[in-house]
Write a protein that holds these residues in place. Structure first.
Motif, mmCIF file in Angstrom:
data_model
loop_
_atom_site.group_PDB
_atom_site.id
_atom_site.type_symbol
_atom_site.label_atom_id
_atom_site.label_comp_id
_atom_site.label_asym_id
_atom_site.label_seq_id
_atom_site.Cartn_x
_atom_site.Cartn_y
_atom_site.Cartn_z
ATOM 1 N N ASN A 183 3.079 7.710 -2.322
ATOM 2 C CA ASN A 183 2.692 7.353 -0.950
ATOM 3 C C ASN A 183 1.463 6.441 -0.873
ATOM 4 O O ASN A 183 0.840 6.331 0.170
ATOM 5 C CB ASN A 183 2.483 8.596 -0.086
ATOM 6 N N GLY A 184 1.089 5.822 -1.996
ATOM 7 C CA GLY A 184 -0.007 4.854 -1.977
ATOM 8 C C GLY A 184 -1.390 5.446 -2.058
ATOM 9 O O GLY A 184 -2.379 4.758 -1.823
ATOM 10 N N LYS A 185 -1.500 6.715 -2.408
ATOM 11 C CA LYS A 185 -2.822 7.345 -2.527
ATOM 12 C C LYS A 185 -2.939 8.009 -3.894
ATOM 13 O O LYS A 185 -2.015 8.660 -4.367
ATOM 14 C CB LYS A 185 -3.004 8.389 -1.426
ATOM 15 N N ASN A 219 0.799 -1.223 0.000
ATOM 16 C CA ASN A 219 0.000 0.000 0.000
ATOM 17 C C ASN A 219 0.836 1.278 0.000
ATOM 18 O O ASN A 219 0.311 2.364 0.179
ATOM 19 C CB ASN A 219 -0.954 0.000 1.203
ATOM 20 N N GLY A 220 2.147 1.126 -0.159
ATOM 21 C CA GLY A 220 3.015 2.294 -0.148
ATOM 22 C C GLY A 220 3.403 2.738 1.248
ATOM 23 O O GLY A 220 4.158 3.680 1.413
ATOM 24 N N GLN A 221 2.902 2.050 2.252
ATOM 25 C CA GLN A 221 3.205 2.383 3.645
ATOM 26 C C GLN A 221 3.933 1.228 4.339
ATOM 27 O O GLN A 221 4.974 1.428 4.939
ATOM 28 C CB GLN A 221 1.902 2.686 4.415
ATOM 29 N N ASP A 222 3.371 0.019 4.255
ATOM 30 C CA ASP A 222 3.933 -1.144 4.951
ATOM 31 C C ASP A 222 5.124 -1.748 4.224
ATOM 32 O O ASP A 222 6.008 -2.306 4.853
ATOM 33 C CB ASP A 222 2.852 -2.218 5.143
ATOM 34 N N LYS A 223 5.122 -1.696 2.921
ATOM 35 C CA LYS A 223 6.211 -2.198 2.084
ATOM 36 C C LYS A 223 6.460 -1.157 1.000
ATOM 37 O O LYS A 223 5.591 -0.341 0.714
ATOM 38 C CB LYS A 223 5.837 -3.547 1.446
ATOM 39 N N TRP A 273 -6.919 4.273 -2.419
ATOM 40 C CA TRP A 273 -5.736 3.816 -1.698
ATOM 41 C C TRP A 273 -5.184 2.567 -2.347
ATOM 42 O O TRP A 273 -5.944 1.706 -2.792
ATOM 43 C CB TRP A 273 -6.090 3.515 -0.230
ATOM 44 N N SER A 295 4.064 1.551 -8.544
ATOM 45 C CA SER A 295 5.081 2.223 -7.729
ATOM 46 C C SER A 295 5.741 3.398 -8.438
ATOM 47 O O SER A 295 6.102 4.388 -7.798
ATOM 48 C CB SER A 295 6.172 1.233 -7.314
ATOM 49 N N ILE A 349 3.928 -0.419 -4.417
ATOM 50 C CA ILE A 349 2.584 0.156 -4.466
ATOM 51 C C ILE A 349 1.830 -0.613 -5.541
ATOM 52 O O ILE A 349 2.098 -0.473 -6.726
ATOM 53 C CB ILE A 349 2.632 1.662 -4.792
#
Length: 81
Positions: free
Chosen positions: A41-43, A15-19, A48, A34, A22
């Motif tokens: 940033n996954g948004k 999700n662009g946050q945890d790993k 999302w 990605s 994207i």
């Protein structure tokens, strides 16, 4: 080459946050977005990353052809028979 199968839980981690990856799913395929500045940033607007966006595509100002420029990295488990 056959694409690997990922679960919704595995997709959710990209999700662009945890790993750093994207990823989003559309019609059973998972795409790596990605490199897109629009998915920073996954948004992307109100969407999302790490989700299946198939149902949301109808409200998008573009068609699914926009995904042709992104690499297919997998198949969403249970989405394609």
């Amino acid at each position: 080459m056959e694409l690997p199968v990922y679960t919704k839980q595995q997709l959710a981690l990209r999700n662009g946050q945890d790993k750093p990856q994207i990823w989003v799913a559309l019609k059973g395929f998972i795409y790596d977005v990605s490199e897109s500045r629009l998915w920073k940033n996954g948004k992307h607007y109100e969407h999302w990353a790490g989700q299946d966006l198939t149902d949301e595509l109808a409200d998008a100002p573009h068609t699914e052809t926009v995904f042709e420029k992104f690499e297919k990295v997998g198949v969403l488990q249970g989405a394609i028979s």
